[in-house]
Write an enzyme that holds these catalytic residues in place. Structure first.
Site, PDB file in Angstrom:
ATOM      1  N   LYS A   1     -46.545 -28.407  11.210  1.00  0.00           N
ATOM      2  CA  LYS A   1     -47.251 -27.265  11.011  1.00  0.00           C
ATOM      3  C   LYS A   1     -47.949 -26.399  12.352  1.00  0.00           C
ATOM      4  O   LYS A   1     -48.166 -25.850  12.294  1.00  0.00           O
ATOM      5  CB  LYS A   1     -48.510 -27.591   9.745  1.00  0.00           C
ATOM      6  CG  LYS A   1     -47.989 -27.767   9.206  1.00  0.00           C
ATOM      7  CD  LYS A   1     -49.689 -28.772   8.136  1.00  0.00           C
ATOM      8  CE  LYS A   1     -49.030 -30.337   7.985  1.00  0.00           C
ATOM      9  NZ  LYS A   1     -49.530 -31.043   6.940  1.00  0.00           N
TER      10      LYS A   1
ATOM     11  N   LYS B   1     -39.522 -32.710  13.980  1.00  0.00           N
ATOM     12  CA  LYS B   1     -39.547 -32.570  12.684  1.00  0.00           C
ATOM     13  C   LYS B   1     -40.516 -31.098  12.022  1.00  0.00           C
ATOM     14  O   LYS B   1     -40.829 -30.497  13.612  1.00  0.00           O
ATOM     15  CB  LYS B   1     -40.832 -33.962  12.611  1.00  0.00           C
ATOM     16  CG  LYS B   1     -40.263 -33.631  11.063  1.00  0.00           C
ATOM     17  CD  LYS B   1     -41.488 -34.654  11.002  1.00  0.00           C
ATOM     18  CE  LYS B   1     -42.765 -34.854   9.802  1.00  0.00           C
ATOM     19  NZ  LYS B   1     -42.989 -36.409   9.373  1.00  0.00           N
TER      20      LYS B   1
ATOM     21  N   LYS C   1     -48.579 -39.953  18.523  1.00  0.00           N
ATOM     22  CA  LYS C   1     -49.209 -38.335  18.303  1.00  0.00           C
ATOM     23  C   LYS C   1     -50.489 -39.123  19.752  1.00  0.00           C
ATOM     24  O   LYS C   1     -50.812 -37.553  20.113  1.00  0.00           O
ATOM     25  CB  LYS C   1     -50.118 -39.083  16.891  1.00  0.00           C
ATOM     26  CG  LYS C   1     -49.181 -38.351  16.109  1.00  0.00           C
ATOM     27  CD  LYS C   1     -49.971 -38.744  14.698  1.00  0.00           C
ATOM     28  CE  LYS C   1     -49.339 -37.884  13.590  1.00  0.00           C
ATOM     29  NZ  LYS C   1     -50.265 -38.320  11.909  1.00  0.00           N
TER      30      LYS C   1
END
Length: 341
Positions: free
Chosen positions: A203, A200, A116
């Protein structure tokens, strides 16, 4: 070893809207576990959301949307405890205590932080680095024994076990915190992008066509599956034949997850079928399963007072479990609690 009540804890982060990965990888599994042999506690983990900046108004809306997703999917607030994390201050309190138990070396091994943070690790929030300690607090605050998670969160549950074990050992409190078990099961615990099967479903993806939002209506769901990326080959007659075909494997896994069967059973049913057959069948299945959920979510989102009432009641029930465990933790660690009630 203390005998702990079998108890499940898990949560979904309110950031950017719910999508199919949240449903198949988390919420549907929570619904399936409800009413089984353990107490169930499900949370909207809004404190986790702010590890990256959130617009304050959107955070409120997103928190309600996740709650609506839980309720529309079948979570019953009379059977399960359902609340938003920030309304039980003990989460943040125990997270600080665990910051002082966890070791920096443990945090440095967390692969999700590296993924991340990327090349900007020096610029991300301290919360993004330390949030596995908050996740451990979420779980252990309720003496949870089982944690349904996706494969990508398994490392954090292992860290939770390490923190529990170190706390118990360091403070001579063997068995006080249980060592929770991750539950990773089901055909679609990791749902991939409809345009790129190596990524993946997210959103935050660039195109809305790469994900199925839980608020999408029936026509949109059908259109997205029919336009999902595939390869020219038909479906094989064994699962082995899907190796090296990530988009094909993803659609088979999604079909299995929605139909509550196995990828093997899907391959058996559709062996040799082309995408002109399989994709419309998947679209019809998805509309049948997800359409009623998106309709009920829309109804609930028009009744914010009802959502807030459910969350408030859930927070009271959660706090009734959490506060005595936090109080015991303070006592074990030797804090002078002069305001003891």
């Amino acid at each position: 070893m203390t005998n702990h009540t079998p108890r499940v804890f898990s949560g979904v982060k309110p950031s950017g809207g719910l999508q199919l990965g949240n449903y198949l990888g988390a919420i549907k599994r929570f619904v399936d576990m409800q009413g089984q042999d353990y107490e169930a506690i499900f949370c909207v983990v809004d404190l986790h959301a702010i590890t990256v900046w959130q617009d304050p108004k959107e955070l409120k809306d997103a928190t309600r949307e996740v709650t609506a997703g839980y309720l529309a999917s079948g979570i019953d607030p009379a059977q399960s405890v359902l609340f938003n994390q920030s309304q039980v201050p003990a989460h943040a309190e125990l997270a600080w205590l665990f910051n002082c138990v966890a070791r920096v070396g443990w945090m440095n091994r967390m692969t999700q932080f590296k993924d991340k943070a990327g090349k900007n690790a020096e610029k991300v929030s301290l919360g993004l680095y330390a949030y596995p300690a908050l996740m451990a607090a979420d779980i252990l605050l309720y003496h949870a024994t089982h944690v349904p998670v996706g494969e990508d969160q398994k490392q954090h549950v292992e860290l939770t076990r390490d923190i529990a074990a170190k706390f118990n050992h360091d403070y001579g409190a063997e068995g006080f915190f249980p060592l929770p078990e991750p539950i990773i099961e089901g055909p679609a615990t990791r749902v991939m992008n409809l345009r790129d099967g190596s990524k993946k479903m997210s959103k935050s993806g660039e195109s809305d066509m790469e994900r199925i939002n839980m608020t999408d209506d029936a026509d949109t769901i059908a259109k997205k599956f029919k336009k999902a990326r595939t390869d020219p080959e038909p479906l094989p007659d064994t699962l082995e034949g899907l190796k090296g075909r990530p988009e094909a494997r993803n659609l088979v896994d999604i079909y299995a997850g929605l139909s509550e069967t196995t990828p093997e059973a899907v391959i058996t049913e559709f062996a040799g079928a082309g995408w002109g057959t399989f994709k419309p069948a998947l679209a019809d299945l998805a509309v049948a399963k997800l359409g009623p959920i998106s309709e009920e979510m829309a109804r609930l989102m028009n009744d914010k007072a009802e959502i807030d009432r459910v969350l408030a009641q859930g927070a009271e029930r959660a706090e009734a479990i959490a506060q005595p465990i936090l109080d015991q933790t303070y006592d074990i660690m030797g804090f002078l609690r002069s305001r003891r009630g």
